[in-house]
Enzyme design. Structure first.
Site, PDB file in Angstrom:
ATOM      1  N   ARG A   1       0.950  -1.236   0.009  1.00  0.00           N
ATOM      2  CA  ARG A   1      -0.070   0.034  -0.062  1.00  0.00           C
ATOM      3  C   ARG A   1       0.881   1.247  -0.196  1.00  0.00           C
ATOM      4  O   ARG A   1       0.550   2.478  -0.490  1.00  0.00           O
ATOM      5  CB  ARG A   1      -0.960  -0.072   1.248  1.00  0.00           C
ATOM      6  CG  ARG A   1      -2.222  -0.891   0.964  1.00  0.00           C
ATOM      7  CD  ARG A   1      -3.152  -0.650   1.917  1.00  0.00           C
ATOM      8  NE  ARG A   1      -4.637  -1.502   1.746  1.00  0.00           N
ATOM      9  CZ  ARG A   1      -5.188  -2.072   2.612  1.00  0.00           C
ATOM     10  NH1 ARG A   1      -4.983  -2.108   3.871  1.00  0.00           N
ATOM     11  NH2 ARG A   1      -6.461  -2.531   2.133  1.00  0.00           N
TER      12      ARG A   1
ATOM     13  N   GLY B   1      -5.882  -5.823   2.156  1.00  0.00           N
ATOM     14  CA  GLY B   1      -4.295  -5.953   2.830  1.00  0.00           C
ATOM     15  C   GLY B   1      -3.642  -7.011   3.208  1.00  0.00           C
ATOM     16  O   GLY B   1      -2.433  -7.408   2.507  1.00  0.00           O
TER      17      GLY B   1
ATOM     18  N   GLY C   1     -12.445  -4.713   1.261  1.00  0.00           N
ATOM     19  CA  GLY C   1     -13.594  -4.318   1.305  1.00  0.00           C
ATOM     20  C   GLY C   1     -14.379  -3.203  -0.073  1.00  0.00           C
ATOM     21  O   GLY C   1     -15.280  -3.680  -0.583  1.00  0.00           O
TER      22      GLY C   1
ATOM     23  N   LYS D   1     -12.752  -9.907   8.943  1.00  0.00           N
ATOM     24  CA  LYS D   1     -13.920  -8.996   8.939  1.00  0.00           C
ATOM     25  C   LYS D   1     -15.117  -9.620   8.674  1.00  0.00           C
ATOM     26  O   LYS D   1     -15.772  -9.104   7.911  1.00  0.00           O
ATOM     27  CB  LYS D   1     -13.517  -7.834   8.233  1.00  0.00           C
ATOM     28  CG  LYS D   1     -12.318  -7.143   8.581  1.00  0.00           C
ATOM     29  CD  LYS D   1     -11.828  -5.860   7.631  1.00  0.00           C
ATOM     30  CE  LYS D   1     -10.608  -5.059   8.056  1.00  0.00           C
ATOM     31  NZ  LYS D   1      -9.900  -4.208   6.966  1.00  0.00           N
TER      32      LYS D   1
HETATM   33  N1  LIG Z   1     -10.086 -18.643  11.064  1.00  0.00           N
HETATM   34  C1  LIG Z   1      -9.632 -17.478  11.263  1.00  0.00           C
HETATM   35  N2  LIG Z   1      -9.740 -17.141  12.267  1.00  0.00           N
HETATM   36  C2  LIG Z   1      -9.370 -15.932  13.062  1.00  0.00           C
HETATM   37  N3  LIG Z   1      -8.540 -15.090  12.090  1.00  0.00           N
HETATM   38  C3  LIG Z   1      -8.619 -15.411  10.835  1.00  0.00           C
HETATM   39  C4  LIG Z   1      -8.931 -16.801  10.357  1.00  0.00           C
HETATM   40  N4  LIG Z   1      -8.612 -16.767   8.913  1.00  0.00           N
HETATM   41  C5  LIG Z   1      -8.216 -15.668   8.541  1.00  0.00           C
HETATM   42  N5  LIG Z   1      -8.182 -14.845   9.918  1.00  0.00           N
HETATM   43  C6  LIG Z   1      -7.257 -13.420   9.759  1.00  0.00           C
HETATM   44  O1  LIG Z   1      -7.956 -12.854   8.982  1.00  0.00           O
HETATM   45  C7  LIG Z   1      -7.234 -11.686   8.655  1.00  0.00           C
HETATM   46  C8  LIG Z   1      -7.394 -10.926   7.358  1.00  0.00           C
HETATM   47  O2  LIG Z   1      -8.903 -10.514   7.232  1.00  0.00           O
HETATM   48  P1  LIG Z   1      -9.229  -9.218   6.436  1.00  0.00           P
HETATM   49  O3  LIG Z   1      -8.832  -8.171   7.051  1.00  0.00           O
HETATM   50  O4  LIG Z   1     -10.785  -9.468   6.414  1.00  0.00           O
HETATM   51  O5  LIG Z   1      -8.623  -9.587   5.053  1.00  0.00           O
HETATM   52  P2  LIG Z   1      -8.058  -8.593   3.988  1.00  0.00           P
HETATM   53  O6  LIG Z   1      -7.256  -7.752   4.568  1.00  0.00           O
HETATM   54  O7  LIG Z   1      -7.362  -9.331   2.862  1.00  0.00           O
HETATM   55  O8  LIG Z   1      -9.315  -7.768   3.584  1.00  0.00           O
HETATM   56  C9  LIG Z   1      -5.626 -12.045   8.799  1.00  0.00           C
HETATM   57  O9  LIG Z   1      -4.848 -11.446   9.631  1.00  0.00           O
HETATM   58  C10 LIG Z   1      -5.779 -13.623   9.132  1.00  0.00           C
HETATM   59  O10 LIG Z   1      -5.017 -14.112  10.310  1.00  0.00           O
HETATM   60  O1  LIG Z   2      -7.569  -2.431   5.029  1.00  0.00           O
HETATM   61  C1  LIG Z   2      -8.735  -1.982   4.708  1.00  0.00           C
HETATM   62  O2  LIG Z   2      -9.542  -2.822   4.192  1.00  0.00           O
HETATM   63  P1  LIG Z   2      -9.698  -4.276   3.593  1.00  0.00           P
HETATM   64  O3  LIG Z   2      -8.851  -5.130   4.849  1.00  0.00           O
HETATM   65  O4  LIG Z   2     -11.136  -4.720   3.245  1.00  0.00           O
HETATM   66  O5  LIG Z   2      -8.757  -4.246   2.454  1.00  0.00           O
HETATM   67  C2  LIG Z   2      -8.971  -0.698   4.504  1.00  0.00           C
HETATM   68  O6  LIG Z   2      -7.718  -0.061   5.178  1.00  0.00           O
HETATM   69  C3  LIG Z   2     -10.131  -0.169   5.229  1.00  0.00           C
HETATM   70  O7  LIG Z   2     -10.035  -0.547   6.579  1.00  0.00           O
HETATM   71  P2  LIG Z   2     -11.256  -0.819   7.573  1.00  0.00           P
HETATM   72  O8  LIG Z   2     -11.877  -1.946   6.881  1.00  0.00           O
HETATM   73  O9  LIG Z   2     -10.776  -0.758   8.958  1.00  0.00           O
HETATM   74  O10 LIG Z   2     -12.133   0.540   7.136  1.00  0.00           O
END
Ligand SMILES: Nc1ncnc2c1ncn2[C@@H]1O[C@H](COP(=O)(O)OP(=O)(O)O)[C@@H](O)[C@H]1O
Ligand SMILES: O=C(OP(=O)(O)O)[C@H](O)COP(=O)(O)O
Length: 402
Positions: free
Chosen positions: A41, A359, A382, A202
């Protein structure tokens, strides 16, 4: 298309000596020692900032990091200063706040070609509330606004939306423009069969996206922390796994909707469970229907990976957001690595369009050394999913029309 693409961009406007408020998404993963574990990023934000500096502008750079509740040293942007300075070739000055007297002084003292990095905007609850007074304070130190934070474009926050009421022109940066150009094109008319892979932690944000995805995709693969809410909704025991209790009914209705729409909804059939949330946890593979009490699911199992791969072999377009497991721990990285490898193989050998967003998902692909094998690496998880849903992105809608 709900999100307009023809937003104003950085043109040949006279930028010399102008103070430009740049909202970037510098929300990078940090380890316990505050080292940046993936700088995608930051690197993605560089072209816009460099362009402004070369034009003689003064850049006031803002971002959030994580989801702090109030001022939290762990979520300071300070650890980013050395890497930013190195990539930009200037000494980035860091403020200890994002508004107030110190910021005003530092901004006033900025030379042409200088960069002032503000402290995490989410240290103020007013940021996420999109408080107009807070937005006005942020805006007060600059002459114009550039939003390059595609990863945060789905949030109507003070620094992504509110600030545009006080700073004109308000235009998109190069990263924002590049993401919209690619994603709006790929998503408006995806080659079919179209698959989405959704994982990560998330859950409450992403589970809502699934409903709209069901109208767009042929195959929906679920992994990560998402799946335990679905298992629980089906009456399985989930031990200590991540569960969103208030989303159980939604999960049930999503399973039914997928059936009614003829979408192939794939939940893992086996799980790697751990006795604690730690890299050195005991682990074992169990059927998804038999997660023992006191254990937690931290990755998808090998049978699930095989089924996912077979389904992905039939597709032409794949969007992936959210790791399949806790890939940061080696023991629970296999499911995520397998997806990364499969998508790289499908892109390079079969011309499948693969879009990776988020991320942590991007960090996982970088870690596997496969980023350059994918069709598009998006800085927003997201945000790219909401774009795919056809939802307007407030951070984009707030920008001037081209
Ligand atoms: N089964 C699980 N239980 C808890 N955390 C998890 C699990 N599977 C994945 N994760 C965690 O989810 C996190 C990423 O989630 P998220 O922020 O939603 O993805 P992204 O950043 O790709 O949008 C990672 O730090 C990972 O460790
Ligand atoms: O990491 C982010 O979103 P992403 O994990 O869905 O890619 C963005 O920085 C937005 O963060 P937020 O979901 O806490 O608003």
């Amino acid at each position: 298309m709900a999100t307009k693409r023809s937003v104003g961009t950085l043109g040949e406007a006279d930028l010399k000596g102008k103070k430009v408020f740049v909202r970037a998404d510098l929300n990078v993963p940090l380890d316990d020692a505050q080292n940046i574990t993936d700088d995608t990023r930051i690197r993605a934000s560089v072209p816009t900032i460099k362009f402004l500096l070369e034009k003689g502008a003064k850049v006031v750079l803002a971002s959030h990091l994580g989801r702090p509740k109030g001022v939290t040293p762990k979520y300071s942007l300070k650890p980013l200063v050395p890497r930013l300075s190195e990539l930009l070739g200037v000494n980035v000055v860091m403020a200890s706040d994002c508004i107030g007297e110190e910021v005003e002084k530092l901004a006033a003292a900025l030379p042409e070609g200088g960069v002032l990095l503000l402290e995490n905007v989410r240290f103020y609850k007013e940021e996420e509330k999109n408080d107009p007074e807070f937005a006005k304070k942020l805006a007060s130190v600059a002459d114009l606004y550039v939003n390059d934070a595609f990863g945060t474009a789905h949030r109507a926050h003070a620094s992504t939306e509110g600030v545009t009421k006080f700073l004109k022109p308000a235009v998109a940066g190069f990263l924002m423009q590049k993401e919209l150009d690619y994603l709006v094109g790929a998503v408006a008319n995806p080659k079919k069969p179209f698959a989405a892979i959704v994982g990560g932690s998330k859950v409450s944000t992403k589970i809502g996206v699934i409903e709209s995805l069901l109208a767009k995709v042929d195959i929906l693969i679920l992994g990560g922390g998402m799946i335990y809410t679905f298992y629980k909704a089906q009456g399985y025991a989930v031990g200590k796994s991540l569960v969103e209790e208030d989303k159980l009914e939604l999960a049930t209705s999503l399973i039914e909707k997928a059936k009614a729409k003829g979408v192939s909804l794939l939940l893992p059939t086996d799980i790697v469970v751990a006795d604690k949330f730690a890299p050195d946890a005991e682990s074992k593979i169990v059927p998804a229907t038999a997660i023992p009490d006191d254990w937690m699911g931290l990755d998808v199992g090998p049978d699930a990976t095989k089924t996912f791969n077979e389904a992905l072999d039939t597709t032409q377009t794949i969007i992936w957001n959210g790791p399949m497991g806790v890939f940061e721990f080696e023991k629970f990285a296999a499911g995520t690595e397998a997806i990364a490898k499969k998508l790289a193989e499908l892109t390079t050998s079969k011309g499948v369009t693969t879009i990776i967003g988020g991320g942590d998902s991007v960090a996982a692909v970088e870690k596997a050394g496969l980023a350059d094998k994918m069709s598009h690496i998006s800085t927003g998880g997201g945000a790219s999913l909401e774009l795919l849903e056809g939802k307007p992105l407030p951070g984009v809608l707030a920008l001037d029309e081209a």
